[in-house]
Design a protein around this motif. Structure first.
Motif, PDB file in Angstrom:
ATOM      1  N   MET A   4     -17.394 -16.168  -0.737  1.00 46.89           N
ATOM      2  CA  MET A   4     -17.303 -15.222  -1.963  1.00 46.89           C
ATOM      3  C   MET A   4     -18.124 -15.811  -3.216  1.00 46.89           C
ATOM      4  O   MET A   4     -17.909 -16.964  -3.314  1.00 46.89           O
ATOM      5  CB  MET A   4     -15.858 -14.987  -2.199  1.00 46.89           C
ATOM      6  N   ASN A   5     -18.943 -14.957  -3.711  1.00 50.39           N
ATOM      7  CA  ASN A   5     -19.498 -15.351  -4.846  1.00 50.39           C
ATOM      8  C   ASN A   5     -18.865 -14.901  -5.979  1.00 50.39           C
ATOM      9  O   ASN A   5     -18.397 -13.867  -6.114  1.00 50.39           O
ATOM     10  CB  ASN A   5     -21.214 -14.828  -4.612  1.00 50.39           C
ATOM     11  N   PRO A   6     -19.202 -15.738  -7.161  1.00 52.64           N
ATOM     12  CA  PRO A   6     -18.885 -15.224  -8.492  1.00 52.64           C
ATOM     13  C   PRO A   6     -19.477 -14.112  -8.990  1.00 52.64           C
ATOM     14  O   PRO A   6     -20.558 -13.764  -8.667  1.00 52.64           O
ATOM     15  CB  PRO A   6     -19.032 -16.569  -9.400  1.00 52.64           C
ATOM     16  N   ILE A   7     -18.907 -13.278  -9.645  1.00 47.86           N
ATOM     17  CA  ILE A   7     -19.498 -12.033 -10.394  1.00 47.86           C
ATOM     18  C   ILE A   7     -19.816 -12.578 -11.911  1.00 47.86           C
ATOM     19  O   ILE A   7     -18.784 -12.903 -12.613  1.00 47.86           O
ATOM     20  CB  ILE A   7     -18.414 -10.968 -10.332  1.00 47.86           C
ATOM     21  N   VAL A   8     -21.064 -12.449 -12.125  1.00 49.86           N
ATOM     22  CA  VAL A   8     -21.454 -12.757 -13.617  1.00 49.86           C
ATOM     23  C   VAL A   8     -21.778 -11.530 -14.265  1.00 49.86           C
ATOM     24  O   VAL A   8     -22.668 -11.042 -13.940  1.00 49.86           O
ATOM     25  CB  VAL A   8     -22.594 -13.866 -13.623  1.00 49.86           C
ATOM     26  N   PRO A   9     -20.836 -11.226 -15.313  1.00 52.16           N
ATOM     27  CA  PRO A   9     -21.111  -9.972 -15.811  1.00 52.16           C
ATOM     28  C   PRO A   9     -22.354 -10.021 -16.730  1.00 52.16           C
ATOM     29  O   PRO A   9     -22.942 -11.110 -17.014  1.00 52.16           O
ATOM     30  CB  PRO A   9     -19.726  -9.737 -16.724  1.00 52.16           C
ATOM     31  N   PRO A  10     -22.870  -8.927 -16.968  1.00 54.51           N
ATOM     32  CA  PRO A  10     -24.044  -8.766 -17.888  1.00 54.51           C
ATOM     33  C   PRO A  10     -23.528  -9.261 -19.244  1.00 54.51           C
ATOM     34  O   PRO A  10     -22.678  -9.024 -19.661  1.00 54.51           O
ATOM     35  CB  PRO A  10     -24.611  -7.237 -17.772  1.00 54.51           C
ATOM     36  N   HIS A  47     -14.166 -19.769  -9.421  1.00 54.98           N
ATOM     37  CA  HIS A  47     -12.905 -19.255  -9.355  1.00 54.98           C
ATOM     38  C   HIS A  47     -12.231 -19.081 -10.753  1.00 54.98           C
ATOM     39  O   HIS A  47     -11.227 -18.552 -10.900  1.00 54.98           O
ATOM     40  CB  HIS A  47     -11.869 -19.599  -8.236  1.00 54.98           C
ATOM     41  N   ARG A  48     -12.322 -20.204 -11.621  1.00 52.73           N
ATOM     42  CA  ARG A  48     -11.733 -20.449 -12.817  1.00 52.73           C
ATOM     43  C   ARG A  48     -12.376 -19.326 -14.005  1.00 52.73           C
ATOM     44  O   ARG A  48     -11.989 -19.406 -14.921  1.00 52.73           O
ATOM     45  CB  ARG A  48     -12.152 -21.843 -13.249  1.00 52.73           C
ATOM     46  N   CYS A  49     -13.554 -18.630 -13.539  1.00 50.76           N
ATOM     47  CA  CYS A  49     -14.164 -18.084 -14.600  1.00 50.76           C
ATOM     48  C   CYS A  49     -13.019 -16.627 -15.108  1.00 50.76           C
ATOM     49  O   CYS A  49     -12.506 -15.857 -14.205  1.00 50.76           O
ATOM     50  CB  CYS A  49     -15.496 -17.447 -14.368  1.00 50.76           C
ATOM     51  N   LYS A  50     -12.808 -16.532 -16.246  1.00 48.81           N
ATOM     52  CA  LYS A  50     -11.941 -15.366 -16.802  1.00 48.81           C
ATOM     53  C   LYS A  50     -12.758 -14.483 -17.863  1.00 48.81           C
ATOM     54  O   LYS A  50     -13.204 -15.456 -18.930  1.00 48.81           O
ATOM     55  CB  LYS A  50     -10.517 -16.110 -17.329  1.00 48.81           C
ATOM     56  N   PRO A  51     -12.541 -13.688 -18.005  1.00 49.23           N
ATOM     57  CA  PRO A  51     -13.287 -12.744 -19.357  1.00 49.23           C
ATOM     58  C   PRO A  51     -12.421 -13.056 -20.622  1.00 49.23           C
ATOM     59  O   PRO A  51     -11.280 -13.714 -20.529  1.00 49.23           O
ATOM     60  CB  PRO A  51     -12.931 -11.428 -19.020  1.00 49.23           C
ATOM     61  N   SER A  52     -12.952 -12.860 -21.582  1.00 48.07           N
ATOM     62  CA  SER A  52     -12.472 -13.407 -22.825  1.00 48.07           C
ATOM     63  C   SER A  52     -11.185 -12.673 -23.064  1.00 48.07           C
ATOM     64  O   SER A  52     -11.040 -11.413 -22.814  1.00 48.07           O
ATOM     65  CB  SER A  52     -13.571 -13.338 -24.052  1.00 48.07           C
ATOM     66  N   ASP A  83     -10.341 -12.032 -26.109  1.00 49.29           N
ATOM     67  CA  ASP A  83     -10.449 -11.483 -27.262  1.00 49.29           C
ATOM     68  C   ASP A  83     -11.641 -10.330 -27.077  1.00 49.29           C
ATOM     69  O   ASP A  83     -12.715 -10.560 -26.756  1.00 49.29           O
ATOM     70  CB  ASP A  83     -11.118 -12.492 -28.376  1.00 49.29           C
ATOM     71  N   VAL A  84     -11.329  -9.213 -27.964  1.00 47.81           N
ATOM     72  CA  VAL A  84     -12.208  -7.931 -27.661  1.00 47.81           C
ATOM     73  C   VAL A  84     -13.587  -8.216 -28.523  1.00 47.81           C
ATOM     74  O   VAL A  84     -14.663  -7.574 -28.106  1.00 47.81           O
ATOM     75  CB  VAL A  84     -11.587  -6.558 -28.221  1.00 47.81           C
ATOM     76  N   TRP A  85     -13.674  -9.118 -29.517  1.00 51.07           N
ATOM     77  CA  TRP A  85     -14.623  -9.308 -30.247  1.00 51.07           C
ATOM     78  C   TRP A  85     -15.675 -10.673 -29.737  1.00 51.07           C
ATOM     79  O   TRP A  85     -16.758 -11.131 -30.150  1.00 51.07           O
ATOM     80  CB  TRP A  85     -14.529  -9.609 -31.528  1.00 51.07           C
ATOM     81  N   ALA A  86     -15.196 -11.127 -28.609  1.00 51.36           N
ATOM     82  CA  ALA A  86     -16.104 -12.149 -27.932  1.00 51.36           C
ATOM     83  C   ALA A  86     -16.236 -11.812 -26.477  1.00 51.36           C
ATOM     84  O   ALA A  86     -15.570 -11.130 -25.731  1.00 51.36           O
ATOM     85  CB  ALA A  86     -15.265 -13.628 -27.935  1.00 51.36           C
ATOM     86  N   GLN A  87     -17.284 -12.436 -25.904  1.00 53.84           N
ATOM     87  CA  GLN A  87     -17.681 -12.234 -24.615  1.00 53.84           C
ATOM     88  C   GLN A  87     -17.926 -13.853 -23.951  1.00 53.84           C
ATOM     89  O   GLN A  87     -18.414 -14.786 -24.679  1.00 53.84           O
ATOM     90  CB  GLN A  87     -18.767 -11.590 -24.179  1.00 53.84           C
ATOM     91  N   SER A  88     -17.408 -13.958 -22.702  1.00 58.05           N
ATOM     92  CA  SER A  88     -17.519 -15.427 -22.159  1.00 58.05           C
ATOM     93  C   SER A  88     -18.912 -15.363 -21.502  1.00 58.05           C
ATOM     94  O   SER A  88     -19.150 -14.424 -20.872  1.00 58.05           O
ATOM     95  CB  SER A  88     -16.376 -15.591 -21.000  1.00 58.05           C
ATOM     96  N   ARG A  89     -19.600 -16.523 -21.229  1.00 56.35           N
ATOM     97  CA  ARG A  89     -20.652 -16.608 -20.838  1.00 56.35           C
ATOM     98  C   ARG A  89     -20.578 -18.033 -19.857  1.00 56.35           C
ATOM     99  O   ARG A  89     -20.288 -19.048 -20.565  1.00 56.35           O
ATOM    100  CB  ARG A  89     -21.877 -16.704 -21.600  1.00 56.35           C
ATOM    101  N   THR A 137     -19.399  -9.716 -31.119  1.00 59.60           N
ATOM    102  CA  THR A 137     -20.357 -10.578 -32.037  1.00 59.60           C
ATOM    103  C   THR A 137     -20.465 -11.767 -31.772  1.00 59.60           C
ATOM    104  O   THR A 137     -21.111 -12.714 -32.201  1.00 59.60           O
ATOM    105  CB  THR A 137     -20.025 -10.211 -33.474  1.00 59.60           C
ATOM    106  N   VAL A 138     -19.565 -12.488 -30.539  1.00 66.28           N
ATOM    107  CA  VAL A 138     -19.720 -13.953 -30.392  1.00 66.28           C
ATOM    108  C   VAL A 138     -19.914 -13.979 -28.556  1.00 66.28           C
ATOM    109  O   VAL A 138     -19.164 -13.412 -27.989  1.00 66.28           O
ATOM    110  CB  VAL A 138     -18.177 -14.633 -30.976  1.00 66.28           C
ATOM    111  N   THR A 139     -20.518 -14.883 -28.296  1.00 68.14           N
ATOM    112  CA  THR A 139     -20.664 -15.109 -26.868  1.00 68.14           C
ATOM    113  C   THR A 139     -20.133 -16.502 -26.964  1.00 68.14           C
ATOM    114  O   THR A 139     -20.707 -17.504 -27.722  1.00 68.14           O
ATOM    115  CB  THR A 139     -22.086 -15.021 -26.673  1.00 68.14           C
ATOM    116  N   GLN A 140     -19.364 -16.973 -26.023  1.00 67.06           N
ATOM    117  CA  GLN A 140     -18.684 -18.247 -25.916  1.00 67.06           C
ATOM    118  C   GLN A 140     -19.360 -18.748 -24.636  1.00 67.06           C
ATOM    119  O   GLN A 140     -18.745 -18.339 -23.623  1.00 67.06           O
ATOM    120  CB  GLN A 140     -17.323 -18.137 -25.862  1.00 67.06           C
ATOM    121  N   TYR A 141     -19.844 -20.076 -24.677  1.00 65.58           N
ATOM    122  CA  TYR A 141     -20.554 -20.607 -23.415  1.00 65.58           C
ATOM    123  C   TYR A 141     -19.501 -21.321 -22.989  1.00 65.58           C
ATOM    124  O   TYR A 141     -18.749 -22.270 -23.596  1.00 65.58           O
ATOM    125  CB  TYR A 141     -21.448 -21.617 -23.866  1.00 65.58           C
TER     126      TYR A 141
END
Ligand code: SF4
Length: 287
Positions: free
Chosen positions: A1-7, A158-163, A165-171, A145-149
């Protein structure tokens, strides 16, 4: 299974969650060399005050290698807070911060604490509080307004989880590059950097036997601190939280100083937060 990397949408601010372990250190240095863009505004390290000395030493070295600032935040000592027992009106003892201890009940049944809050209280919250303040996030803001690397590698996708906080996105730049932890180590070597240490609290119950053995032989002070912590936890939390269980740091529920960690070496259990083993699913510790 491959990770899904959101845009990932372009945001005003880009920041790094720095664990000061192999993956996040490699990611930060790749940013410094322009191999990951955009360049982050800053990195943040959340200090539980309980990392091995090798992590603090490496963090100082790393700060000198990065072209952007590294901010250190802390909610105090996680081990002290975990031992700080509070009492309810009806006399029940509890602590506000739970570590994922293993448990052995009075009847001998083995288990583990499922609802832990150490990562949330001592990593995620202090980091996001600092990010809010430094990036000027407004109260109730919904706009991202914030991208968190975050330094999760391909082998730990499998450890990837979305942020949260609604004002941040995980990358996850290492996932985008399909870089495994070993490839991070290879990149560090190829670029003439030392191999970073494994970052996590000295007593983290997610340690593999390989990591316990490494601490015992290479960082005996850290290992001894974990042994002492386990003893204090067992004394302090005895009969707490309506439980007759004794708490342990090792999944065998044997006192840490008596465990033979080498027994698992041949089973391939070399990855403390890896798939198939108990792991920190938040992606904040051990990277
Ligand atoms: S390293 Fe382990 S004990 Fe420390 S905050 Fe993370 S999960 Fe909790």
């Amino acid at each position: 299974m491959n990770p899904i990397v959101p845009p990932v949408v372009l945001t005003k601010h880009n920041i790094i969650s720095l664990g000061a372990g192999v993956q996040s250190s490699c990611m930060a240095l790749m940013c410094a060399k322009g191999e990951i863009t955009p360049m982050p505004d800053f990195a943040i390290f959340a200090d539980t005050q309980d990392e091995p000395q090798s992590v603090y030493d490496w963090l100082q070295t790393l700060k000198g290698l990065l072209p952007f600032p590294v901010h250190i935040v802390t909610n105090g000592s996680l081990s002290k807070e975990a031992l700080n027992m509070r009492v309810t009106k009806d006399g029940r003892k509890f602590s506000r911060t739970n570590i994922p201890f293993f448990t052995r009940s009075a009847s001998g049944k083995l288990g583990k604490i499922v609802f832990r809050s150490c990562t949330s209280n001592f990593k995620i919250k202090p980091i996001m509080r600092e990010v809010r303040s430094r990036c000027g996030v407004r109260r109730g803001q919904k706009e991202i307004t914030v991208t968190q690397y975050i330094g999760i590698s391909w082998d730990e996708w499998h450890r990837c989880k979305p942020s949260r906080d609604v004002w941040a996105q995980s990358r996850w730049p290492l996932i985008e590059l399909r870089m495994t932890r070993q490839q991070c180590l290879n990149w560090m070597r190829a670029n003439k950097y030392p191999a970073p240490p494994r970052s996590s609290c000295v007593y983290c119950p997610f340690h593999s036997d390989a990591e316990w053995q490494r601490l015992k032989t290479q960082e005996p002070d850290a290992f001894q601190a974990a042994v002492e912590f386990e003893k204090k936890v067992q004394a302090t939390k005895k009969n707490a939280e309506n439980s007759d269980s004794t708490l342990f740091l090792h999944r065998s529920c044997v006192a840490l100083e008596k465990v033979d960690f080498r027994s698992d070496f041949d089973k391939g259990q070399m990855d403390i937060f890896g798939q198939g083993h108990p792991y920190c699913e938040e992606g904040m510790c051990g990277v």
